[in-house]
Write an enzyme that holds these catalytic residues in place. Structure first.
Site, PDB file in Angstrom:
ATOM      1  N   HIS A 263       0.878  -1.182   0.000  1.00  0.00           N
ATOM      2  CA  HIS A 263       0.000   0.000   0.000  1.00  0.00           C
ATOM      3  C   HIS A 263       0.912   1.228   0.000  1.00  0.00           C
ATOM      4  O   HIS A 263       1.584   1.503  -0.987  1.00  0.00           O
ATOM      5  CB  HIS A 263      -0.930  -0.102   1.211  1.00  0.00           C
ATOM      6  N   HIS A 302      -2.454  -2.196  -9.879  1.00  0.00           N
ATOM      7  CA  HIS A 302      -3.369  -1.588  -8.913  1.00  0.00           C
ATOM      8  C   HIS A 302      -4.629  -2.420  -8.844  1.00  0.00           C
ATOM      9  O   HIS A 302      -5.061  -2.959  -9.858  1.00  0.00           O
ATOM     10  CB  HIS A 302      -3.719  -0.155  -9.344  1.00  0.00           C
ATOM     11  N   ASP A 358       2.723   5.437  -7.012  1.00  0.00           N
ATOM     12  CA  ASP A 358       3.983   5.309  -6.295  1.00  0.00           C
ATOM     13  C   ASP A 358       5.196   5.167  -7.194  1.00  0.00           C
ATOM     14  O   ASP A 358       6.330   5.214  -6.718  1.00  0.00           O
ATOM     15  CB  ASP A 358       3.932   4.095  -5.364  1.00  0.00           C
TER      16      ASP A 358
HETATM   17  N1  ACO Z   1       4.580  -6.927 -10.822  1.00  0.00           N
HETATM   18  C1  ACO Z   1       4.456  -8.138 -11.420  1.00  0.00           C
HETATM   19  N2  ACO Z   1       3.311  -8.832 -11.466  1.00  0.00           N
HETATM   20  C2  ACO Z   1       2.253  -8.277 -10.859  1.00  0.00           C
HETATM   21  C3  ACO Z   1       2.304  -7.018 -10.232  1.00  0.00           C
HETATM   22  C4  ACO Z   1       3.528  -6.346 -10.215  1.00  0.00           C
HETATM   23  N3  ACO Z   1       3.644  -5.139  -9.636  1.00  0.00           N
HETATM   24  N4  ACO Z   1       1.093  -6.715  -9.707  1.00  0.00           N
HETATM   25  C5  ACO Z   1       0.289  -7.742 -10.013  1.00  0.00           C
HETATM   26  N5  ACO Z   1       1.000  -8.692 -10.716  1.00  0.00           N
HETATM   27  C6  ACO Z   1       0.469  -9.932 -11.286  1.00  0.00           C
HETATM   28  C7  ACO Z   1       0.205 -10.965 -10.204  1.00  0.00           C
HETATM   29  O1  ACO Z   1       1.335 -11.793  -9.988  1.00  0.00           O
HETATM   30  C8  ACO Z   1      -0.955 -11.704 -10.811  1.00  0.00           C
HETATM   31  O2  ACO Z   1      -0.446 -12.535 -11.824  1.00  0.00           O
HETATM   32  P1  ACO Z   1      -1.109 -14.014 -12.077  1.00  0.00           P
HETATM   33  O3  ACO Z   1      -2.521 -13.721 -12.499  1.00  0.00           O
HETATM   34  O4  ACO Z   1      -0.263 -14.636 -13.098  1.00  0.00           O
HETATM   35  O5  ACO Z   1      -1.061 -14.703 -10.747  1.00  0.00           O
HETATM   36  C9  ACO Z   1      -1.770 -10.621 -11.497  1.00  0.00           C
HETATM   37  O6  ACO Z   1      -0.800  -9.614 -11.839  1.00  0.00           O
HETATM   38  C10 ACO Z   1      -2.863 -10.011 -10.631  1.00  0.00           C
HETATM   39  O7  ACO Z   1      -2.267  -9.562  -9.429  1.00  0.00           O
HETATM   40  P2  ACO Z   1      -2.990  -9.526  -8.016  1.00  0.00           P
HETATM   41  O8  ACO Z   1      -1.980  -9.666  -6.917  1.00  0.00           O
HETATM   42  O9  ACO Z   1      -4.147 -10.479  -8.021  1.00  0.00           O
HETATM   43  O10 ACO Z   1      -3.571  -8.065  -8.007  1.00  0.00           O
HETATM   44  P3  ACO Z   1      -4.151  -7.318  -6.737  1.00  0.00           P
HETATM   45  O11 ACO Z   1      -5.223  -6.446  -7.225  1.00  0.00           O
HETATM   46  O12 ACO Z   1      -4.481  -8.255  -5.630  1.00  0.00           O
HETATM   47  O13 ACO Z   1      -2.894  -6.461  -6.225  1.00  0.00           O
HETATM   48  C11 ACO Z   1      -1.351  -4.711  -5.977  1.00  0.00           C
HETATM   49  C12 ACO Z   1      -2.742  -5.097  -6.473  1.00  0.00           C
HETATM   50  C13 ACO Z   1      -1.170  -5.142  -4.505  1.00  0.00           C
HETATM   51  C14 ACO Z   1      -1.206  -3.186  -6.020  1.00  0.00           C
HETATM   52  C15 ACO Z   1      -0.290  -5.384  -6.884  1.00  0.00           C
HETATM   53  O14 ACO Z   1      -0.437  -4.952  -8.220  1.00  0.00           O
HETATM   54  C16 ACO Z   1       1.125  -5.128  -6.405  1.00  0.00           C
HETATM   55  O15 ACO Z   1       1.620  -5.872  -5.533  1.00  0.00           O
HETATM   56  N6  ACO Z   1       1.843  -4.087  -6.955  1.00  0.00           N
HETATM   57  C17 ACO Z   1       3.145  -3.758  -6.508  1.00  0.00           C
HETATM   58  C18 ACO Z   1       3.066  -2.967  -5.214  1.00  0.00           C
HETATM   59  C19 ACO Z   1       2.576  -1.546  -5.437  1.00  0.00           C
HETATM   60  O16 ACO Z   1       3.037  -0.849  -6.348  1.00  0.00           O
HETATM   61  N7  ACO Z   1       1.645  -1.110  -4.569  1.00  0.00           N
HETATM   62  C20 ACO Z   1       1.111   0.245  -4.617  1.00  0.00           C
HETATM   63  C21 ACO Z   1      -0.322   0.226  -4.978  1.00  0.00           C
HETATM   64  S1  ACO Z   1      -0.915   1.883  -5.134  1.00  0.00           S
HETATM   65  C22 ACO Z   1      -1.187   2.376  -3.553  1.00  0.00           C
HETATM   66  O17 ACO Z   1      -1.403   1.641  -2.645  1.00  0.00           O
HETATM   67  C23 ACO Z   1      -1.114   3.799  -3.320  1.00  0.00           C
END
Ligand code: ACO
Length: 423
Positions: A263, A302, A358
């Site tokens: 987050h 996201h 971010d």
């Molecule tokens: N890098 C690589 N792969 C990713 C990323 C990433 N940043 N984010 C999601 N994926 C992939 C997952 O591995 C998953 O792949 P799969 O379907 O093959 O298993 C798919 O994309 C869906 O991902 P989820 O984890 O189900 O997406 P969710 O909506 O639960 O998570 C989150 C969202 C937590 C923001 C995620 O994208 C992430 O971890 N990003 C990196 C951390 C980040 O930048 N957070 C800031 C968010 S903005 C904020 O809070 C202000």
């Protein structure tokens, strides 16, 4: 367009009305299953609305973010952070005299009781500033016990002013404690954001003067972070508020939720990642590692945006303004290269992973001389405006009850207790 959802299961057949694009999940309990009334299973609340809210609208597929109907791009261009806070909390943009009164009222509450500084001082010098912020915000309830009168609108208002006013003071004190400096007291001469910067960077001998371009860049970042509907920390605030808690206790929980690397901690993680990559030629190899399951591309993806995060677009422009004053950072080239490759790579494209707020904010914070541990704190200060708006909405919504989700039990069947010697 369907106006009801037809369900037929075993002997049951019935219709659940659809209103505002949703069914009432409690309606599902009329449907019997072999394990009892039908329920919905939704880890992470991906498709569950827990409240009705009039504060912020997001269309993740189209990359739209609006506060009370106003597009974030317009607010970032024309507004001040305190004006956006007014909008979020009161529902309308203020008139000139309302805004003047609001700014004055918030700024009047910037001082904190000396004992709060003692709480911060009690931490070890290398304690993370988010822990200091969380503890000091939660402690405010004990300085203002009447904040527990949450059904009193006047008390809610007063404590909202107090928290908005004090957040920069607490954040700056947490920072200065880590560098072994005395807190700087707020100045009546300075506006909200400029005063925050002065409380952070002022030294005893020299009067601190901010370059107005840098102050504006931080103000824009504050506006972009002010609210984002039912994100993890706002949900934490609403959950804690739902059991009847004051603003400080509720926002203390919000700060904890925001601290996590998935987050608010993501921009700190982005800079760590950019440093780890180190040079442009290592970008392709790094991307291949991510695709092979070696971590995540921080600052990408996201829960809601399946398009370019509109806040990331505004931030990208602010990066240019800040670097014009402070000089460029080689990490920006690595970030731009990562973005270019990821936006054209099937792995990221098919999962609709775009840069989020971010991805670039950490680079700006670093150019403004903030150590990376302060990045999440710089998120918490403006997000307080959104937390206050949601806390108030939660407490005044007659539909709301204590938040207490269901579970699907996967544990053992009933069994007799065995004395320790018989196991
Ligand atoms: N890098 C690589 N792969 C990713 C990323 C990433 N940043 N984010 C999601 N994926 C992939 C997952 O591995 C998953 O792949 P799969 O379907 O093959 O298993 C798919 O994309 C869906 O991902 P989820 O984890 O189900 O997406 P969710 O909506 O639960 O998570 C989150 C969202 C937590 C923001 C995620 O994208 C992430 O971890 N990003 C990196 C951390 C980040 O930048 N957070 C800031 C968010 S903005 C904020 O809070 C202000």
């Amino acid at each position: 367009m369907a106006e009801s959802l037809h369900i037929s299961a075993g002997d049951y057949s019935g219709d659940l009305p659809i209103a505002e694009g949703a069914i009432r999940a409690t309606g599902l309990s009329a449907v019997p299953t072999e394990l009892g009334p039908l329920t919905s299973y939704d880890p992470g609340f991906v498709n569950t609305a827990a409240c009705r809210s009039a504060i912020t609208y997001i269309d993740g597929d189209a990359g739209i973010l609006e506060h009370r109907g106003y597009p974030i791009e317009e607010l970032a261009e024309h507004s001040t952070f305190l004006e956006v806070a007014y909008l979020l909390i009161n529902g309308e943009l203020p008139t000139a005299s309302e805004l003047e009164g609001w700014d004055e009222e918030v700024n009047r509450h910037r001082l904190v009781h000396e004992n709060v500084h003692e709480i911060i001082r009690a931490f070890r010098y290398d304690a993370h500033p988010m822990a200091k912020l969380m503890a000091s915000v939660a402690s405010l309830m004990t300085f203002y016990p009447s904040s527990r009168r949450i059904s009193d609108a006047e008390s809610r208002k007063l404590n909202s002013f107090r928290l908005l006013g004090k957040m920069p003071t607490l954040a700056a004190a947490a920072f200065r404690h880590s560098i072994g400096r005395h807190p700087v007291y707020p100045s009546d001469e300075l506006g909200y954001v400029e005063n925050f910067m002065a409380m952070l960077f002022q030294s005893q001998q020299r009067v601190w003067r901010a370059d107005p371009r840098l102050t504006r860049a931080l103000e824009v970042l504050f506006i972009l972070h002010a609210d984002h509907e039912q994100n993890c920390s706002t949900t934490a605030v609403r959950t804690v508020a739902s059991s009847g808690n004051d603003l400080y206790t509720s926002c203390g929980a919000g700060i904890g939720a925001l601290f996590g690397p998935l987050h608010g901690g993501a921009n700190e993680a982005v800079l760590r990642m950019l440093r780890e990559i180190g040079s442009l030629d290592r970008v392709p190899e790094f991307i291949e590692g991510i695709k092979g399951g070696n971590g995540r591309l921080m600052g990408f993806g996201h829960r809601v945006y399946k398009n370019y995060d509109p806040r990331a677009k505004v931030i990208k422009k602010a990066v240019d303004d800040v670097f014009e004053v402070r000089g460029t950072n080689p990490l920006l080239d690595i970030a731009l290269e990562l973005e270019k490759i990821a936006l054209n790579d099937e792995y990221f494209v098919s999962r609709k992973l775009y840069p989020n707020v971010d991805f670039y904010s950490g680079l700006i914070y670093e150019a403004l001389n903030f150590p990376s541990e302060m990045f999440t704190v710089l998120f918490a200060v403006p997000r307080t405006a959104g937390w206050i708006a949601h806390w108030q909405e939660q407490l005044t919504d007659p539909d709301q009850r204590i938040i207490r989700p269901k579970q699907l039990y996967t544990g053992s069947d009933r069994r007799p207790y065995l004395p320790v010697g018989d196991r």
